[in-house]
Design a protein around this motif. Structure first.
Motif, PDB file in Angstrom:
ATOM      1  N   THR A  48     -51.500  12.716  -6.816  1.00  0.00           N
ATOM      2  CA  THR A  48     -51.046  11.808  -7.868  1.00  0.00           C
ATOM      3  C   THR A  48     -49.793  11.062  -7.463  1.00  0.00           C
ATOM      4  O   THR A  48     -48.802  11.066  -8.169  1.00  0.00           O
ATOM      5  CB  THR A  48     -50.773  12.576  -9.174  1.00  0.00           C
ATOM      6  OG1 THR A  48     -49.980  13.708  -8.842  1.00  0.00           O
ATOM      7  CG2 THR A  48     -52.037  13.003  -9.840  1.00  0.00           C
ATOM      8  N   ASN A  49     -49.837  10.433  -6.312  1.00  0.00           N
ATOM      9  CA  ASN A  49     -48.734   9.573  -5.931  1.00  0.00           C
ATOM     10  C   ASN A  49     -49.344   8.381  -5.195  1.00  0.00           C
ATOM     11  O   ASN A  49     -49.797   8.514  -4.070  1.00  0.00           O
ATOM     12  CB  ASN A  49     -47.766  10.329  -5.022  1.00  0.00           C
ATOM     13  CG  ASN A  49     -46.576   9.480  -4.632  1.00  0.00           C
ATOM     14  OD1 ASN A  49     -46.677   8.251  -4.551  1.00  0.00           O
ATOM     15  ND2 ASN A  49     -45.460  10.110  -4.390  1.00  0.00           N
ATOM     16  N   PRO A  50     -49.397   7.220  -5.884  1.00  0.00           N
ATOM     17  CA  PRO A  50     -50.126   6.094  -5.305  1.00  0.00           C
ATOM     18  C   PRO A  50     -49.588   5.675  -3.939  1.00  0.00           C
ATOM     19  O   PRO A  50     -50.361   5.268  -3.077  1.00  0.00           O
ATOM     20  CB  PRO A  50     -49.956   4.980  -6.325  1.00  0.00           C
ATOM     21  CG  PRO A  50     -49.102   5.488  -7.403  1.00  0.00           C
ATOM     22  CD  PRO A  50     -48.848   6.934  -7.204  1.00  0.00           C
ATOM     23  N   LYS A  51     -48.294   5.788  -3.725  1.00  0.00           N
ATOM     24  CA  LYS A  51     -47.730   5.341  -2.445  1.00  0.00           C
ATOM     25  C   LYS A  51     -48.211   6.217  -1.297  1.00  0.00           C
ATOM     26  O   LYS A  51     -48.642   5.731  -0.261  1.00  0.00           O
ATOM     27  CB  LYS A  51     -46.202   5.366  -2.510  1.00  0.00           C
ATOM     28  CG  LYS A  51     -45.664   4.295  -3.445  1.00  0.00           C
ATOM     29  CD  LYS A  51     -44.208   3.967  -3.164  1.00  0.00           C
ATOM     30  CE  LYS A  51     -43.698   2.907  -4.131  1.00  0.00           C
ATOM     31  NZ  LYS A  51     -43.267   3.492  -5.420  1.00  0.00           N
ATOM     32  N   GLU A  56     -50.821   8.196  -1.502  1.00  0.00           N
ATOM     33  CA  GLU A  56     -52.279   8.175  -1.519  1.00  0.00           C
ATOM     34  C   GLU A  56     -52.806   7.025  -0.656  1.00  0.00           C
ATOM     35  O   GLU A  56     -53.806   7.157   0.031  1.00  0.00           O
ATOM     36  CB  GLU A  56     -52.751   8.044  -2.968  1.00  0.00           C
ATOM     37  CG  GLU A  56     -54.244   8.131  -3.181  1.00  0.00           C
ATOM     38  CD  GLU A  56     -54.853   9.491  -2.883  1.00  0.00           C
ATOM     39  OE1 GLU A  56     -54.177  10.508  -3.045  1.00  0.00           O
ATOM     40  OE2 GLU A  56     -56.027   9.494  -2.471  1.00  0.00           O
ATOM     41  N   ARG A  57     -52.098   5.882  -0.682  1.00  0.00           N
ATOM     42  CA  ARG A  57     -52.558   4.725   0.101  1.00  0.00           C
ATOM     43  C   ARG A  57     -52.459   4.989   1.604  1.00  0.00           C
ATOM     44  O   ARG A  57     -53.207   4.433   2.381  1.00  0.00           O
ATOM     45  CB  ARG A  57     -51.708   3.499  -0.260  1.00  0.00           C
ATOM     46  CG  ARG A  57     -52.400   2.623  -1.293  1.00  0.00           C
ATOM     47  CD  ARG A  57     -51.505   1.498  -1.740  1.00  0.00           C
ATOM     48  NE  ARG A  57     -51.403   1.519  -3.187  1.00  0.00           N
ATOM     49  CZ  ARG A  57     -50.278   1.427  -3.877  1.00  0.00           C
ATOM     50  NH1 ARG A  57     -49.124   1.301  -3.251  1.00  0.00           N
ATOM     51  NH2 ARG A  57     -50.299   1.459  -5.174  1.00  0.00           N
TER      52      ARG A  57
END
Lengths: 323, 268
Positions: free
Chosen positions: A259-262, A264-265
């Motif tokens: 749950t961390n978009p940065k 995760e990308r």
């Protein structure tokens, strides 16, 4: 921290289960061996269809194993007479997958919780009403639910009721089959907290079956990963989670979204090509060879066995990859 | 910024029965741009699926009343007749429902089901051509042995394959907007990762926009551009993925994130 096993509560050796479909025998469980210490929480993960639920049911002899030995508190379960087996069942319970379907819709909450006592002919020896309200209390349900039917309860409440029923006869071992799936994160957390509280209170031992590895890392002491009816990796949860050795475990762990978009990308999940092989034509050698990105000749010929690589951490892979 | 593909304003949904009148969705407004993946999150019962069903007006009109406005590709969907809506449903806006086993008809082969959608949106197509296109779509969804799968029935297939077929069915008439209701909830993690990657690919290549309904914030972090947070029928917060995850403003969003984090950090 993993618990050192001094006195195993459950000892499973070379457990096999075949199902018969038309004229072929399909191996669902293949040479499963492990030990479970008193008070331990063992997680079992793997894709759907890998045999997790069958393993859970076979351990309780709800499904008869084809071969192999299951020892519970030193007793070989396959040697027991039906009466003796019934007596042992008090000590081993299961929380079934999808709690909504595991209840008789015509039973009230009270009927559901009274049934275990009636089956084991304990209802005349104990104060049933008191027992039932204590049970409800322990799982955090109010006694005014006693007369309700299960369709009147929410998903989280049904899960609590399932736990209360499993707890009724004070078992030593509870097998929880996907207790968290289909619940919201907040309810998952509540269920997890409840299971932990009860585990401490009653010195319970859990086997937790789940395809969702994200929640299991810190909840379980040890984690076993299954693939096509075999355990391919088993070890202390933090080790399996943070240093997965089997390529299949690595793919499973890498597929958990964080749950961390940065972050995760930046992550690249290992995408497994292809499907599970047909169990009727299970490949010779390593069961994972058809999808393994690193498979070599030896994997196609020789079936790898579980080997200890670090303390209590076992992997069945010829390559034993380092991450 | 160009006009959004879909813009919903003041959308409310009421349920009427003899005894009571309940408002299920409370004046929500949002938009979806072209080639955007928007996540719709909230706990179960917050109205996520109802929002998707309201956009396509799939709920029985007898009991459900919708008010507000739903603007899609120069059309106001709420004023369209049932006949005009049929031109939108499946063709321009596709819905992929939660459970792939329930979305497929157990008595029909995969081929029959895929062709049904294709022939309905394109009446001039020959059967041979339709089969070719369907098989191609299955291959594009990474369904192994596509031509064999075409002749099979749903019960012969695994959950992951069924989900990919449901996705192919939704996309075969090349809609502009896909409403994906919990598309990965029933799937294993490895298959989930694959499907999400597929979404991102399709959005880039096929000019697709996606409204992704989910209760898993990990999925949102993985592939969404923006997020809508729904609580008891109210839209309590909207923002880009980075905003929502780094500086959630509404207490409900914070608690959603917190419970997910607590779950992951839960120490026995």
């Amino acid at each position: 921290m993993p618990i050192e096993i001094h006195t195993p509560l459950l000892k499973v050796s070379s457990l096999r289960k075949f199902f018969r479909i038309s004229n072929s025998r399909i191996p669902i469980l293949d040479a499963i061996s492990f030990e479970l210490g008193l008070g331990e929480i063992l997680g079992i993960g793997g894709e759907s269809g890998c045999g997790k639920t069958t393993l859970g049911k076979t351990l309780l002899h709800l499904i008869e194993p084809t071969s192999g030995k299951i020892e519970f508190q030193g007793l070989d379960l396959s040697q027991l007479s039906p009466t003796e087996m019934r007596a042992q069942r008090q000590h081993m319970q299961m929380i079934f997958q999808n709690s909504a379907d595991a209840f008789n819709p015509r039973f009230t909450v009270k009927d559901i919780l009274a049934e275990p006592f009636i089956i084991h002919r304990l209802h005349r020896q104990v104060d049933l009403n008191e027992k039932i309200s204590t049970l409800l209390n322990q799982v955090g349900l109010d006694t005014h639910y006693l007369k309700r039917y299960t369709h009147e309860l929410s998903g989280g409440q049904k899960q609590r009721l399932a736990i209360a029923r499993a707890l009724a006869l004070r078992p030593k071992l509870i097998i929880c089959d996907e207790p968290f799936s289909a619940l919201d994160a907040s309810i998952q957390l509540q269920t997890m907290q409840l299971l932990t509280k009860l585990q401490k209170e009653f010195k319970l031992t859990y086997i937790l079956i789940s395809h969702d590895l994200s929640a299991m890392r810190n909840f379980t002491h040890r984690l076993a990963i299954m693939y096509l009816g075999q355990i391919v990796e088993i070890g202390p949860s933090p080790a399996v989670y943070d240093q997965p050795q089997h390529p299949y475990t690595q793919a499973l762990i890498s597929a958990i979204p964080i749950t961390n978009p940065k972050l995760e990308r930046l992550r690249k999940p290992v995408i497994l090509k292809g499907e599970l092989p047909n169990l009727l034509q299970k490949p010779q050698g390593c069961p994972f060879q058809t999808r393994c990105p690193h498979a070599t000749d030896i994997c196609r010929q020789v079936k790898p066995l579980l080997q200890e690589i670090t303390h209590q951490h076992f992997v069945a892979c010829h390559l034993r990859l380092k991450v | 910024m160009s006009d959004p593909l879909l813009s919903v304003s003041q959308l409310s949904l009421f349920h009427q029965s003899q005894q009571q009148h309940t408002q299920l969705i409370q004046e929500i407004s949002f938009f979806i741009q072209k080639q955007e993946i928007v996540g719709l999150v909230g706990e179960s019962g917050s109205g996520k699926s109802l929002t998707a069903q309201s956009i396509l007006q799939l709920l029985p009109r007898k009991n459900f009343k919708i008010s507000g406005s739903i603007h899609f590709e120069d059309k106001e969907l709420l004023t369209l007749s049932e006949k005009e809506l049929r031109q939108i449903r499946g063709k321009r806006i596709a819905l992929m429902s939660q459970d792939p086993s329930a979305a497929l008809n157990p008595t029909l082969t995969i081929q029959t089901q895929l062709l049904e959608g294709l022939c309905r949106t394109n009446s001039k197509i020959t059967k041979k051509e339709a089969i070719r296109i369907s098989t191609e779509w299955l291959e594009r969804m990474h369904v192994p042995n596509a031509s064999l799968r075409m002749r099979q029935y749903p019960h012969e297939l695994s959950g992951g394959t069924k989900q990919r077929i449901a996705l192919a069915m939704a996309l075969i008439s090349e809609p502009a907007l896909l409403l994906a209701d919990e598309p990965t909830t029933a799937l294993d993690m490895t298959v989930q990762a694959e499907i999400l990657l597929l979404f991102k690919e399709l959005v880039q290549k096929n000019q697709l926009s996606v409204l992704l309904i989910t209760h898993d914030l990990g999925v949102v972090a993985n592939c969404c551009d923006r997020v809508l947070v729904l609580k008891a029928g109210h839209l309590v917060e909207t923002g880009t993925v980075d905003e929502i995850f780094s500086t959630p403003k509404h207490a409900y969003t914070q608690s959603l994130l917190q419970s997910k984090r607590n779950l992951l950090a839960y120490a026995n």
